[in-house]
Design a protein around this motif. Structure first.
Motif, mmCIF file in Angstrom:
data_model
loop_
_atom_site.group_PDB
_atom_site.id
_atom_site.type_symbol
_atom_site.label_atom_id
_atom_site.label_comp_id
_atom_site.label_asym_id
_atom_site.label_seq_id
_atom_site.Cartn_x
_atom_site.Cartn_y
_atom_site.Cartn_z
ATOM 1 N N THR A 242 0.829 -1.209 0.000
ATOM 2 C CA THR A 242 0.000 0.000 0.000
ATOM 3 C C THR A 242 0.861 1.256 0.000
ATOM 4 O OG1 THR A 242 -1.755 -1.159 1.189
ATOM 5 C CG2 THR A 242 -1.835 1.240 1.196
ATOM 6 N N GLN A 245 2.249 1.625 -3.517
ATOM 7 C CA GLN A 245 1.188 1.963 -4.470
ATOM 8 C C GLN A 245 0.760 3.421 -4.295
ATOM 9 O OE1 GLN A 245 -0.148 -0.096 -6.924
ATOM 10 N NE2 GLN A 245 -1.248 1.712 -7.650
ATOM 11 N N SER A 249 1.312 6.150 -7.162
ATOM 12 C CA SER A 249 0.093 6.716 -7.722
ATOM 13 C C SER A 249 0.128 8.242 -7.692
ATOM 14 C CB SER A 249 -1.130 6.207 -6.948
ATOM 15 O OG SER A 249 -1.285 4.814 -7.109
ATOM 16 N N PRO A 272 -12.561 7.324 -6.373
ATOM 17 C CA PRO A 272 -12.636 5.856 -6.324
ATOM 18 C C PRO A 272 -12.374 5.191 -7.672
ATOM 19 C CG PRO A 272 -14.378 6.810 -4.991
ATOM 20 C CD PRO A 272 -13.738 7.954 -5.729
ATOM 21 N N VAL A 275 -8.672 5.489 -8.464
ATOM 22 C CA VAL A 275 -7.837 4.532 -7.726
ATOM 23 C C VAL A 275 -7.811 3.182 -8.443
ATOM 24 C CG1 VAL A 275 -7.777 3.121 -5.617
ATOM 25 C CG2 VAL A 275 -7.966 5.610 -5.461
ATOM 26 N N GLU A 276 -8.946 2.747 -8.975
ATOM 27 C CA GLU A 276 -8.961 1.485 -9.713
ATOM 28 C C GLU A 276 -8.062 1.552 -10.936
ATOM 29 O OE1 GLU A 276 -10.355 -1.317 -8.528
ATOM 30 O OE2 GLU A 276 -10.740 -0.004 -6.814
ATOM 31 N N LEU A 279 -4.474 1.437 -9.851
ATOM 32 C CA LEU A 279 -4.096 0.066 -9.519
ATOM 33 C C LEU A 279 -3.783 -0.736 -10.782
ATOM 34 C CD1 LEU A 279 -6.720 -0.620 -6.717
ATOM 35 C CD2 LEU A 279 -4.238 -0.763 -6.429
ATOM 36 N N LYS A 355 -7.321 -6.581 0.119
ATOM 37 C CA LYS A 355 -7.624 -5.704 -1.015
ATOM 38 C C LYS A 355 -8.616 -4.596 -0.645
ATOM 39 C CE LYS A 355 -11.180 -8.725 -3.066
ATOM 40 N NZ LYS A 355 -11.555 -9.462 -4.292
ATOM 41 N N HIS A 356 -9.609 -4.905 0.173
ATOM 42 C CA HIS A 356 -10.575 -3.869 0.550
ATOM 43 C C HIS A 356 -9.923 -2.796 1.415
ATOM 44 C CE1 HIS A 356 -13.666 -6.275 -1.232
ATOM 45 N NE2 HIS A 356 -13.615 -7.221 -0.311
ATOM 46 N N ARG A 359 -7.572 -0.650 -0.873
ATOM 47 C CA ARG A 359 -8.358 0.280 -1.680
ATOM 48 C C ARG A 359 -8.818 1.469 -0.842
ATOM 49 N NH1 ARG A 359 -10.968 -4.386 -4.652
ATOM 50 N NH2 ARG A 359 -10.633 -3.955 -6.876
ATOM 51 N N LEU A 362 -6.043 3.918 0.026
ATOM 52 C CA LEU A 362 -5.654 4.722 -1.134
ATOM 53 C C LEU A 362 -6.663 5.827 -1.386
ATOM 54 C CD1 LEU A 362 -4.493 1.842 -3.502
ATOM 55 C CD2 LEU A 362 -3.013 3.609 -2.518
ATOM 56 N N VAL A 363 -7.951 5.504 -1.339
ATOM 57 C CA VAL A 363 -8.988 6.514 -1.565
ATOM 58 C C VAL A 363 -8.924 7.604 -0.489
ATOM 59 C CG1 VAL A 363 -11.481 6.926 -1.539
ATOM 60 C CG2 VAL A 363 -10.556 5.005 -2.844
#
Length: 405
Positions: A242, A245, A249, A272, A275-276, A279, A355-356, A359, A362-363
């Motif tokens: 994380t 990433q 990012s 959101p 972010v996808e 990734l 993963k949740h 995510r 990151l958001v």
């Protein structure tokens, strides 16, 4: 079709901007190909999305066989031990995974959002008080996920930075030094967790590691070594990927004039989806694979090519995420891309447990940054950024940023 590609894995030319250029050719001409590796053995490299996704869930590919005694050493991949959850096949993997899976469900992660937001806001307050330029890796990218996973597992806050040092050493995959850094990191992590487990056993608290100790002592569902290894695996995996990433990012967003960063600042509701795409587009893996080879337990036919039983297999997630058959104009970063079925968290049995949580972190971090620093930009030229080589991930040593006049 030839059965050997002229080049040694890992290929040169990979960066956070994308996988090495050879992958585009391989997807087109030889999507399943035998390659020599830096470890001195040949492996089968798989590069197309559908093949990578399918094989990620194929029980005929064994992680346990790849980690057992006498397994072929594929260069450019991470040292793992047989009792690690990422080293196990179906039955044993599921036994360990179900002990902690409940803590990482989408519902449980959403319950953590307020605390993640609080930690992020405190770090951003410090960042604003210091004024630019600051190192975003040191100020936010590392301490946010490190604090969150540390609290979840019950690691004392004063130990987090020491743990970070050894977890990053463990992630080193530089075979030129014989892997000493990785092995030393592994030994230090093991030593630390042994002590922490003893403390949790004597003084249990409301955290995941205390629950794992109870599972070991009361239900005998874990061996002592499994317990120790599970502890440092969860902590290391919970922050390093994380942190990298997030830093990569932000770099991708503020380069090229920072137009994408400004668009997110103007409309944070796009974050959101952004972010996808980050990734998918930002290449986290330094070797363009997840870093974990598998062994074929029987002959496997993939797209007209047969991978023989006993052969090491490498699945390139980075290449799969650039497959034009799934992602139109795949080399373009499109922050509104939809649908976006990337497989950056893997697929199948070994898909990323956190993963949740990743995510959400990151958001929260990017939302906080664009809200507080809508004019964030690099404080040095991109060509001067320091990258740490020899890790499983593309890792920025620092990311100097500034804002305002």
């Amino acid at each position: 079709m030839s059965d050997t590609f002229p080049g040694t894995f890992p290929f040169a030319g990979s960066s956070y901007r994308g996988p090495a250029p050879q992958y585009a050719q391989l997807r087109e001409d030889e999507p399943v190909v035998r390659v020599p590796t830096a470890g001195g053995v040949d492996a089968w490299l798989v590069t197309r999305y559908e093949d990578v996704r399918s094989l990620s869930a194929d029980p005929r590919l064994s992680r346990a066989r790849a980690c057992g005694e006498g397994a072929p050493r594929v260069g450019g991949t991470m040292h793992t031990t047989p009792e690690m959850i990422i080293s196990l096949d179906a039955g044993e993997h599921s036994r360990l995974r179900k002990l902690v899976a409940g803590a990482f469900t989408l519902r449980k992660v959403e319950l953590m959002r307020d605390r993640v937001q609080q930690v992020c806001d405190e770090l951003l307050d410090e960042m604003a008080a210091k004024g630019g330029p600051i190192d975003l890796v040191e100020q936010l990218a590392v301490p946010l996920p490190l604090t969150v996973i540390g609290e979840l597992l019950g690691v004392p806050s004063q130990d987090l930075r020491t743990f970070e040092k050894w977890a990053r050493a463990f992630a080193t995959v530089d075979d030129r030094a014989g892997g000493e850094a990785s092995l030393e990191g592994l030994a230090k992590l093991n030593e630390y967790i042994v002590g922490l487990v003893a403390d949790k056993r004597a003084n249990p608290t409301d955290d995941m590691l205390s629950e794992l100790v109870a599972a070991r002592d009361e239900g005998d569902r874990l061996s002592e070594q499994e317990l120790v290894t599970f502890g440092f695996t969860l902590i290391g995996a919970g922050f390093d990927t994380t942190a990298n990433q997030l830093a990569n990012s932000v770099l991708a967003l503020v380069t090229g004039g920072g137009a994408e960063w400004k668009r997110l600042a103007e409309d944070p509701s796009r974050i959101p989806a952004a972010v996808e795409e980050l990734l998918r587009h930002v290449n986290l893996f330094a070797t363009d694979t997840s870093g974990f080879p598998r062994i074929a337990t029987e002959d496997i036919e993939v797209g007209g090519t047969t991978i023989p039983a006993g052969a090491p297999v490498l699945l390139s997630l980075a290449s799969a995420n650039r497959d034009a058959a799934v992602f139109p104009d795949p080399d373009r970063m499109d922050l509104e891309r939809s649908p976006n079925p990337h497989i950056s968290f893997g697929h199948g049995l070994h898909h990323c447990l956190g993963k949740h949580l990743g995510r959400m972190e990151l958001v929260v971090a990017i939302e906080g940054l664009v809200r507080r620093f809508p004019d964030l930009r690099l404080a040095i030229d991109e060509s001067e950024l320091p990258w740490h080589t020899g890790e499983i991930n593309h890792t920025l040593t620092s990311l100097p940023v500034t804002w305002g006049d």
